[in-house]
Design an enzyme around this catalytic site. Structure first.
Site, PDB file in Angstrom:
ATOM      1  N   GLN A 198       2.323 -23.320  -0.248  1.00  0.00           N
ATOM      2  CA  GLN A 198       1.462 -22.756   0.587  1.00  0.00           C
ATOM      3  C   GLN A 198       2.130 -22.487   1.993  1.00  0.00           C
ATOM      4  O   GLN A 198       2.548 -23.689   2.385  1.00  0.00           O
ATOM      5  CB  GLN A 198       0.021 -23.044   0.692  1.00  0.00           C
ATOM      6  CG  GLN A 198      -0.765 -22.880   2.101  1.00  0.00           C
ATOM      7  CD  GLN A 198      -1.339 -21.276   2.199  1.00  0.00           C
ATOM      8  OE1 GLN A 198      -1.382 -20.743   1.335  1.00  0.00           O
ATOM      9  NE2 GLN A 198      -1.016 -21.007   3.315  1.00  0.00           N
ATOM     10  N   THR A 199       2.068 -21.365   2.432  1.00  0.00           N
ATOM     11  CA  THR A 199       2.830 -21.214   3.981  1.00  0.00           C
ATOM     12  C   THR A 199       2.096 -19.973   4.547  1.00  0.00           C
ATOM     13  O   THR A 199       1.925 -18.979   4.145  1.00  0.00           O
ATOM     14  CB  THR A 199       4.366 -21.045   4.029  1.00  0.00           C
ATOM     15  OG1 THR A 199       4.735 -21.025   5.228  1.00  0.00           O
ATOM     16  CG2 THR A 199       4.844 -20.013   3.184  1.00  0.00           C
ATOM     17  N   ARG A 200       2.045 -20.089   6.022  1.00  0.00           N
ATOM     18  CA  ARG A 200       1.714 -18.972   6.753  1.00  0.00           C
ATOM     19  C   ARG A 200       2.643 -18.892   7.968  1.00  0.00           C
ATOM     20  O   ARG A 200       2.702 -18.119   8.769  1.00  0.00           O
ATOM     21  CB  ARG A 200       0.387 -19.041   7.338  1.00  0.00           C
ATOM     22  CG  ARG A 200       0.081 -20.177   8.363  1.00  0.00           C
ATOM     23  CD  ARG A 200      -1.404 -20.075   8.774  1.00  0.00           C
ATOM     24  NE  ARG A 200      -1.477 -20.914  10.100  1.00  0.00           N
ATOM     25  CZ  ARG A 200      -1.901 -22.191  10.180  1.00  0.00           C
ATOM     26  NH1 ARG A 200      -1.970 -22.791   8.996  1.00  0.00           N
ATOM     27  NH2 ARG A 200      -1.865 -22.816  11.348  1.00  0.00           N
ATOM     28  N   HIS A 204      11.216 -23.557   7.696  1.00  0.00           N
ATOM     29  CA  HIS A 204      12.282 -24.452   8.276  1.00  0.00           C
ATOM     30  C   HIS A 204      13.042 -25.336   7.344  1.00  0.00           C
ATOM     31  O   HIS A 204      12.349 -25.646   6.258  1.00  0.00           O
ATOM     32  CB  HIS A 204      11.799 -24.715   9.405  1.00  0.00           C
ATOM     33  CG  HIS A 204      11.459 -23.904  10.759  1.00  0.00           C
ATOM     34  ND1 HIS A 204      12.172 -22.789  11.007  1.00  0.00           N
ATOM     35  CD2 HIS A 204      10.267 -23.775  11.276  1.00  0.00           C
ATOM     36  CE1 HIS A 204      11.554 -21.969  11.748  1.00  0.00           C
ATOM     37  NE2 HIS A 204      10.273 -22.653  12.042  1.00  0.00           N
ATOM     38  N   HIS A 207      10.361 -27.890   5.433  1.00  0.00           N
ATOM     39  CA  HIS A 207       9.600 -27.130   4.438  1.00  0.00           C
ATOM     40  C   HIS A 207      10.659 -27.046   3.276  1.00  0.00           C
ATOM     41  O   HIS A 207      10.219 -27.268   2.022  1.00  0.00           O
ATOM     42  CB  HIS A 207       9.292 -25.641   4.892  1.00  0.00           C
ATOM     43  CG  HIS A 207       8.283 -25.619   6.059  1.00  0.00           C
ATOM     44  ND1 HIS A 207       8.647 -24.644   7.167  1.00  0.00           N
ATOM     45  CD2 HIS A 207       7.181 -26.552   6.420  1.00  0.00           C
ATOM     46  CE1 HIS A 207       7.703 -24.849   7.779  1.00  0.00           C
ATOM     47  NE2 HIS A 207       7.095 -25.842   7.557  1.00  0.00           N
ATOM     48  N   GLY A 292       1.442 -30.970   2.533  1.00  0.00           N
ATOM     49  CA  GLY A 292       2.291 -31.432   3.685  1.00  0.00           C
ATOM     50  C   GLY A 292       1.202 -32.098   4.670  1.00  0.00           C
ATOM     51  O   GLY A 292       0.167 -32.093   4.459  1.00  0.00           O
ATOM     52  N   ARG A 293       1.994 -32.392   5.829  1.00  0.00           N
ATOM     53  CA  ARG A 293       1.442 -32.735   6.958  1.00  0.00           C
ATOM     54  C   ARG A 293       0.317 -31.783   7.460  1.00  0.00           C
ATOM     55  O   ARG A 293       0.704 -30.392   7.783  1.00  0.00           O
ATOM     56  CB  ARG A 293       2.320 -33.135   8.025  1.00  0.00           C
ATOM     57  CG  ARG A 293       1.958 -33.581   9.313  1.00  0.00           C
ATOM     58  CD  ARG A 293       3.222 -34.030  10.264  1.00  0.00           C
ATOM     59  NE  ARG A 293       3.992 -32.798  10.444  1.00  0.00           N
ATOM     60  CZ  ARG A 293       3.975 -32.175  11.731  1.00  0.00           C
ATOM     61  NH1 ARG A 293       3.185 -32.620  12.687  1.00  0.00           N
ATOM     62  NH2 ARG A 293       4.764 -31.084  12.009  1.00  0.00           N
ATOM     63  N   HIS A 295      -1.986 -29.782   6.402  1.00  0.00           N
ATOM     64  CA  HIS A 295      -2.108 -28.614   5.604  1.00  0.00           C
ATOM     65  C   HIS A 295      -3.457 -27.651   6.171  1.00  0.00           C
ATOM     66  O   HIS A 295      -4.349 -28.279   5.973  1.00  0.00           O
ATOM     67  CB  HIS A 295      -2.431 -28.918   4.177  1.00  0.00           C
ATOM     68  CG  HIS A 295      -2.282 -27.777   3.061  1.00  0.00           C
ATOM     69  ND1 HIS A 295      -1.444 -27.353   2.334  1.00  0.00           N
ATOM     70  CD2 HIS A 295      -3.365 -26.962   2.976  1.00  0.00           C
ATOM     71  CE1 HIS A 295      -1.690 -26.295   1.670  1.00  0.00           C
ATOM     72  NE2 HIS A 295      -2.782 -25.876   1.985  1.00  0.00           N
ATOM     73  N   ALA A 296      -3.132 -26.427   6.335  1.00  0.00           N
ATOM     74  CA  ALA A 296      -4.144 -25.374   6.546  1.00  0.00           C
ATOM     75  C   ALA A 296      -4.787 -25.984   7.874  1.00  0.00           C
ATOM     76  O   ALA A 296      -6.025 -25.259   8.231  1.00  0.00           O
ATOM     77  CB  ALA A 296      -5.005 -25.235   5.561  1.00  0.00           C
TER      78      ALA A 296
END
Length: 388
Positions: A198-200, A204, A207, A292-293, A295-296
């Protein structure tokens, strides 16, 4: 679900609310004579997610029992895990207009053609304080998710959806795959295990490192950028997509990675949204999901790893998808490679760690961040966008 699918959808079967042929034509004719309700961008995202089965097993906007069960227990009334209510809020004017109708035509804008009919099963008062505290862990209107929720109507209308057509999108047509289509793509590629990301944001090096660590233990990677409503200061979708394409062109194995669009609206609900994102990716066919760190997250509302800890609130196997929990990663000059606190013994001075504020300032000045932080192709796209 095909017998060859690696993972069953949440609840066992993939929901499809989209009507076709005569059914769609009849529904369109019926909708012309129903009370009309214009829904906003976020609700339209939810409608699309419901229509294609991304929110299986839901078949429409949730009722009062499910609403309170989700807030109190992170489960549906059926006992199935669920983290964020999916409801349709109406203001007083809309409520007065639709009255006690047993069916409502839903429109994306005034004067537009209806995209769905809601078969009304009930109405209930939205407990906004309870929802804010449970979902967002704060009642602060500075939180974008809390503000969006408070800006929506006070009365929820529940019911099942019959969808005439999906919301129209001019952008990324080749990447807009439904859960049925991503599952089919995984089958065609022979992937038995798939990790979702998931990404918004642009991707980099940190990621990329997480994704490639995960790719070492599964067959395929689905980079699944969220392209529904986000904060005004998030990087625009078209810019992000160009960044993803540049990375995939130069740095990812083409037979083991793919991009598809996730049409959800962003809630910024941190831990609860991590669960919600994981369940949705399970519906898209992912067997694993990177958490990850922060998240959301947004601002300072959540602890750095709260979104990982919340997975422990569920019984082993209850969610059905395997979270892969990663710490913050970086390039270490002494290690001469990417790493995380789990693998790198060195101090912060040896690590290339830049704040988002610092990166934005560099890009705005036309300056590439260090290549240990961002691939130059990505940096150049972001510089051009910020200076354009």
């Amino acid at each position: 679900m095909s017998e060859t699918d690696p993972i069953a959808p949440h609840g066992g079967s993939l929901i499809d609310l989209l009507q076709t042929g005569d059914d769609a034509a009849n529904l369109t004719a019926e909708a012309a004579n129903l009370p009309k309700l214009v829904i906003d961008e976020r609700e339209l995202s939810d409608l699309e997610m419901l229509a294609v089965g991304a929110l299986s097993p839901l078949t429409g906007f949730q009722g009062e029992d499910d609403y309170h069960q989700v807030l109190e227990t992170m489960h549906l009334a059926s006992g199935l895990p669920w983290a964020i209510p999916v409801v349709l809020g109406l203001g007083d004017d809309d409520l007065h207009r639709v009255g006690a109708a047993d069916a409502i035509a839903l429109l994306p804008a005034e004067g537009a053609d209806p995209v769905a009919v809601l078969r009304v099963e009930g109405q209930f008062k939205r407990d906004k304080h309870k929802e804010a505290s449970a979902v967002y862990r704060t009642d602060d209107l500075e939180h974008p998710g809390v503000k969006a929720m408070y800006d929506s109507g006070d009365t929820c209308v529940a019911g099942t959806l019959e969808v005439i057509s999906l919301p129209s999108h001019d952008d990324f047509p080749n990447y807009r795959l439904t859960p049925a289509e991503t599952r089919d793509a995984f089958r065609q590629r022979g992937w038995k295990t798939v990790v979702g990301f998931q990404t918004r944001n642009p991707i980099h090096r940190a990621h990329e490192y997480l994704q490639k660590c995960a790719l070492e233990i599964v067959d395929g990677l689905l980079v699944h950028p969220l392209m529904g409503a986000t904060k005004a200061d998030d990087v625009p979708p078209d810019v992000r997509m160009r960044c993803y394409e540049a990375l995939f062109a130069g740095y990812y194995p083409h037979d083991r990675a793919m991009i598809s669009v996730f049409p959800a609206a962003m809630r910024y609900a941190g831990p609860r949204e991590a669960i919600w994102h994981a369940i949705a990716r399970k519906n898209y066919g992912c067997t694993h999901f990177i958490v990850g760190r922060d998240h959301a997250g947004v601002g300072q509302y959540y602890g750095t790893y709260d979104a990982q800890k919340i997975f422990e609130d569920f019984e082993p196997g209850e969610l059905g998808i395997q979270p892969l929990k990663f710490e913050h990663s970086f390039y270490c000059k002494k290690c001469e490679g990417m790493g995380s606190p789990k693998t790198c013994p060195h101090e912060d001075d040896d690590r290339v760690i830049l704040s988002g504020t610092k990166v934005r300032a560099m890009l705005a000045a036309g300056e590439r961040p260090p290549q240990e932080f961002s691939r130059p192709e990505v940096a150049d796209i972001l510089i051009a966008a910020m200076q354009g």
